[in-house]
Structures are given as C-alpha cells and as structure tokens.
Design an enzyme around this catalytic site. Structure first.
Site, PDB file in Angstrom:
ATOM      1  N   GLU A  43       0.869  -1.183   0.000  1.00 52.36           N
ATOM      2  CA  GLU A  43       0.000   0.000   0.000  1.00 52.36           C
ATOM      3  C   GLU A  43       0.899   1.224   0.000  1.00 52.36           C
ATOM      4  O   GLU A  43       1.769   1.358   0.873  1.00 52.36           O
ATOM      5  CB  GLU A  43      -0.933   0.049   1.220  1.00 52.36           C
ATOM      6  N   GLU A  68       5.003   4.807   3.516  1.00 52.54           N
ATOM      7  CA  GLU A  68       4.519   6.112   3.976  1.00 52.54           C
ATOM      8  C   GLU A  68       5.695   7.086   4.005  1.00 52.54           C
ATOM      9  O   GLU A  68       6.802   6.728   4.395  1.00 52.54           O
ATOM     10  CB  GLU A  68       3.872   5.970   5.366  1.00 52.54           C
ATOM     11  N   ASP A  95       9.608   8.129  -0.019  1.00 52.85           N
ATOM     12  CA  ASP A  95       8.766   8.756  -1.033  1.00 52.85           C
ATOM     13  C   ASP A  95       8.594   7.751  -2.164  1.00 52.85           C
ATOM     14  O   ASP A  95       9.580   7.221  -2.690  1.00 52.85           O
ATOM     15  CB  ASP A  95       9.445  10.033  -1.552  1.00 52.85           C
ATOM     16  N   ASP A 117      -3.335  11.669  -1.775  1.00 53.08           N
ATOM     17  CA  ASP A 117      -3.414  13.140  -1.735  1.00 53.08           C
ATOM     18  C   ASP A 117      -3.769  13.658  -3.136  1.00 53.08           C
ATOM     19  O   ASP A 117      -3.202  13.207  -4.128  1.00 53.08           O
ATOM     20  CB  ASP A 117      -2.061  13.727  -1.297  1.00 53.08           C
ATOM     21  N   LYS A 121      -3.463  21.399  -7.796  1.00 52.53           N
ATOM     22  CA  LYS A 121      -2.928  22.298  -8.837  1.00 52.53           C
ATOM     23  C   LYS A 121      -2.416  21.491 -10.036  1.00 52.53           C
ATOM     24  O   LYS A 121      -1.709  20.485  -9.845  1.00 52.53           O
ATOM     25  CB  LYS A 121      -1.769  23.132  -8.278  1.00 52.53           C
ATOM     26  N   THR A 192     -10.453   1.877   4.963  1.00 51.94           N
ATOM     27  CA  THR A 192      -9.294   2.632   5.419  1.00 51.94           C
ATOM     28  C   THR A 192      -9.778   3.686   6.419  1.00 51.94           C
ATOM     29  O   THR A 192     -10.990   3.906   6.567  1.00 51.94           O
ATOM     30  CB  THR A 192      -8.585   3.343   4.237  1.00 51.94           C
ATOM     31  N   GLU A 193      -8.828   4.343   7.066  1.00 53.42           N
ATOM     32  CA  GLU A 193      -9.203   5.390   8.012  1.00 53.42           C
ATOM     33  C   GLU A 193     -10.018   6.482   7.304  1.00 53.42           C
ATOM     34  O   GLU A 193     -11.070   6.912   7.788  1.00 53.42           O
ATOM     35  CB  GLU A 193      -7.928   5.994   8.622  1.00 53.42           C
ATOM     36  N   GLU A 195     -11.625   6.261   4.471  1.00 51.74           N
ATOM     37  CA  GLU A 195     -12.889   5.702   3.947  1.00 51.74           C
ATOM     38  C   GLU A 195     -13.954   5.726   5.040  1.00 51.74           C
ATOM     39  O   GLU A 195     -15.105   6.080   4.787  1.00 51.74           O
ATOM     40  CB  GLU A 195     -12.633   4.270   3.465  1.00 51.74           C
TER      41      GLU A 195
HETATM   42  N1  SAM Z   1      -4.282   5.489   2.906  1.00 53.74           N
HETATM   43  C1  SAM Z   1      -4.707   6.116   4.143  1.00 53.74           C
HETATM   44  C2  SAM Z   1      -6.199   6.091   4.264  1.00 53.74           C
HETATM   45  O1  SAM Z   1      -6.879   5.830   3.255  1.00 53.74           O
HETATM   46  O2  SAM Z   1      -6.712   6.321   5.369  1.00 53.74           O
HETATM   47  C3  SAM Z   1      -4.124   7.528   4.279  1.00 53.74           C
HETATM   48  C4  SAM Z   1      -4.594   8.540   3.287  1.00 53.74           C
HETATM   49  S1  SAM Z   1      -3.751  10.103   3.424  1.00 53.74           S
HETATM   50  C5  SAM Z   1      -4.832  11.207   2.665  1.00 53.74           C
HETATM   51  C6  SAM Z   1      -2.466   9.937   2.201  1.00 53.74           C
HETATM   52  C7  SAM Z   1      -1.144   9.466   2.761  1.00 53.74           C
HETATM   53  O3  SAM Z   1      -0.255   9.235   1.677  1.00 53.74           O
HETATM   54  C8  SAM Z   1      -0.455  10.465   3.677  1.00 53.74           C
HETATM   55  O4  SAM Z   1      -0.108   9.834   4.896  1.00 53.74           O
HETATM   56  C9  SAM Z   1       0.785  10.900   2.886  1.00 53.74           C
HETATM   57  O5  SAM Z   1       1.880  11.227   3.715  1.00 53.74           O
HETATM   58  C10 SAM Z   1       1.045   9.683   2.040  1.00 53.74           C
HETATM   59  N2  SAM Z   1       1.779   9.981   0.790  1.00 53.74           N
HETATM   60  C11 SAM Z   1       1.450  10.925  -0.117  1.00 53.74           C
HETATM   61  N3  SAM Z   1       2.337  10.939  -1.132  1.00 53.74           N
HETATM   62  C12 SAM Z   1       3.247   9.971  -0.857  1.00 53.74           C
HETATM   63  C13 SAM Z   1       4.407   9.509  -1.523  1.00 53.74           C
HETATM   64  N4  SAM Z   1       4.830  10.072  -2.670  1.00 53.74           N
HETATM   65  N5  SAM Z   1       5.104   8.488  -0.980  1.00 53.74           N
HETATM   66  C14 SAM Z   1       4.700   7.926   0.198  1.00 53.74           C
HETATM   67  N6  SAM Z   1       3.602   8.336   0.877  1.00 53.74           N
HETATM   68  C15 SAM Z   1       2.884   9.343   0.365  1.00 53.74           C
END
Ligand code: SAM
Length: 214
Positions: A43, A68, A95, A117, A121, A192-193, A195
């Site tokens: 994930e 993450e 990342d 996320d 933009k 998910t959290e 969701e």
């Molecule tokens: N998947 C979880 C859920 O559905 O509850 C968390 C959703 S949260 C909006 C998005 C997560 O993706 C954040 O914790 C963010 O730090 C992580 N994230 C965003 N871009 C990322 C990247 N390029 N690499 C790793 N993690 C990333």
C-alpha cells in the site's frame, strides 16, 4: 493527512524493527526478508496503517508492505505492531517516487492506493499517486498478472485517475462510483481510516481495479 510534528517520531522510526531501513538493499530480495515465497502486496501512502494492518491480519498467506512518506504518520502503524506484531507486515518510510529502486521488476503482486493526496494544482499532477508518471513506475515493479486497486472520495482525482489509464497502457477491470452501494464489490472490503471518515458523512466512495494487457 494533517501532519503534526510528533517529537521523536523520526528517531522512533529509525529504531523500529518493524520498519525496513535498508530498503534499496532489499530490491529483488523481499521474499528473503519475509522468509517465505508468499505474494507481496503493497500500500502506497498508507497513513497510519489501519487498512494494511487489518489486511495483514486477515490474510496471513500474503506478505504486506506499507509505504509512507512521513515518520510522524508511520509512527502510528509502528505503535499498532508494538501492541500486536504481525509477521507478514513490514513498513518503509520513503517517497514512492523511488519505488523502482526498492522493488525489482515483477516483484510486487498487488498495489493498493487509498485516498491518495489530490495535489489539486495542475502543475503538481505528476505528484498524484495515480498519475501516468506513477503508473509507469508501478508497471515496472508489478508482476504481469498483477493488479492495482485505488479508492477515493475525491471525484476530481478519480476522474483524473481514470483518464490517465489509456495513455499509460492500463485497463480497468472494475470502475465504480458507489463502492459502498455495490454488494459484490463490498465483499471482503476493508475500510481505510479515510474511507470510514468520509463514508460516514455520506460521501460516495469511488474505486477502480486496473491491470495491463501484456
Ligand atoms: N491510505 C490512508 C487512508 O486511506 O486512510 C491515508 C490517506 S492520506 C490522505 C495519504 C497518505 O499518503 C499520507 O499519509 C501521505 O503522507 C502519504 N503519501 C502521499 N504521497 C506519498 C508519496 N509520494 N510516498 C509515500 N507516501 C505518500
């Protein structure tokens, strides 16, 4: 995801046995890390890890890796593992742009993106996890028969993600604009959290399952 700088989170992550620290050295060797040849599901952007932790508990025959970017968020998942350790779950703080440095071609059997996320933009479109730039990376690491599952409540992001499929050479096996209204697709669905949070206020949940024809 709101980020608070939790004091000591970086140090706690650096010291945790549940986090793989030399992830690039594991490229092509993930089965060895788990000590078995079970399929590997990842994930990307797992947040606090509610989904992947539940999946790992439900499916001990699958190896799960949660990825993450931020220590302060990943820390929550590590704390869950400290309460109850699951042998088929590991975490990486990285990342996802570097994902091809961490997994060898075809090493991953399934990819989950949940509530990624939106990066609203236009100039940030390539940072969106379902963008064609990321689909090209996933294409490299995912086995030929593998699939990618994406859920979100963000209609703009979902429409963008669907439009990215053809140019990147992917096809949809499933597309729904109301996951929670589809009894068949909800079978085995782990929330998910995000969701839980967004479906509770009445937002429809969108989902696709995609593959490549090779
Ligand atoms: N998947 C979880 C859920 O559905 O509850 C968390 C959703 S949260 C909006 C998005 C997560 O993706 C954040 O914790 C963010 O730090 C992580 N994230 C965003 N871009 C990322 C990247 N390029 N690499 C790793 N993690 C990333």
């Amino acid at each position: 995801m709101r980020l608070r700088n939790i004091t000591g989170s970086r140090e706690a992550i650096a010291a945790s046995d549940y986090v793989v620290h030399e992830e690039r050295a594991c490229r092509g060797k993930w089965s060895g890390i788990f000590g078995n040849r079970h399929p590997i599901h990842i994930e990307i952007g797992m947040g606090k890890g509610k989904f992947i932790y539940a999946m790992a508990r439900l499916h001990p025959e699958i190896n799960y890796i949660g990825i993450e970017k931020y220590s302060s968020v990943l820390l929550r998942a590590v704390q869950k593992m400290e309460e109850e350790e699951l042998p088929n779950l590991k975490f990486i703080r990285m990342d996802a742009e570097e994902i091809t440095e961490v997994f060898a071609p075809g090493e991953v059997n399934r990819i989950y993106l949940n509530f990624s996320d939106p990066w609203p933009k236009d100039r940030h479109a390539k940072r969106r996890l379902p963008s064609r730039q990321f689909l090209t990376r996933y294409d490299e690491i995912l086995e030929v028969q593998g699939q990618l599952e994406f859920k979100t409540d963000n209609r703009e992001l979902f429409d963008f993600a669907v439009e990215e499929l053809a140019p990147a050479g992917w096809k949809a096996r499933v597309i729904t604009y109301d996951l929670h209204g589809d009894r068949a697709l909800m079978e085995g669905n782990v929330m998910t959290e995000y969701e839980e949070k967004f479906s509770a206020i009445g937002n429809p949940i969108y989902k696709y399952i995609i593959y490549r024809e090779k």
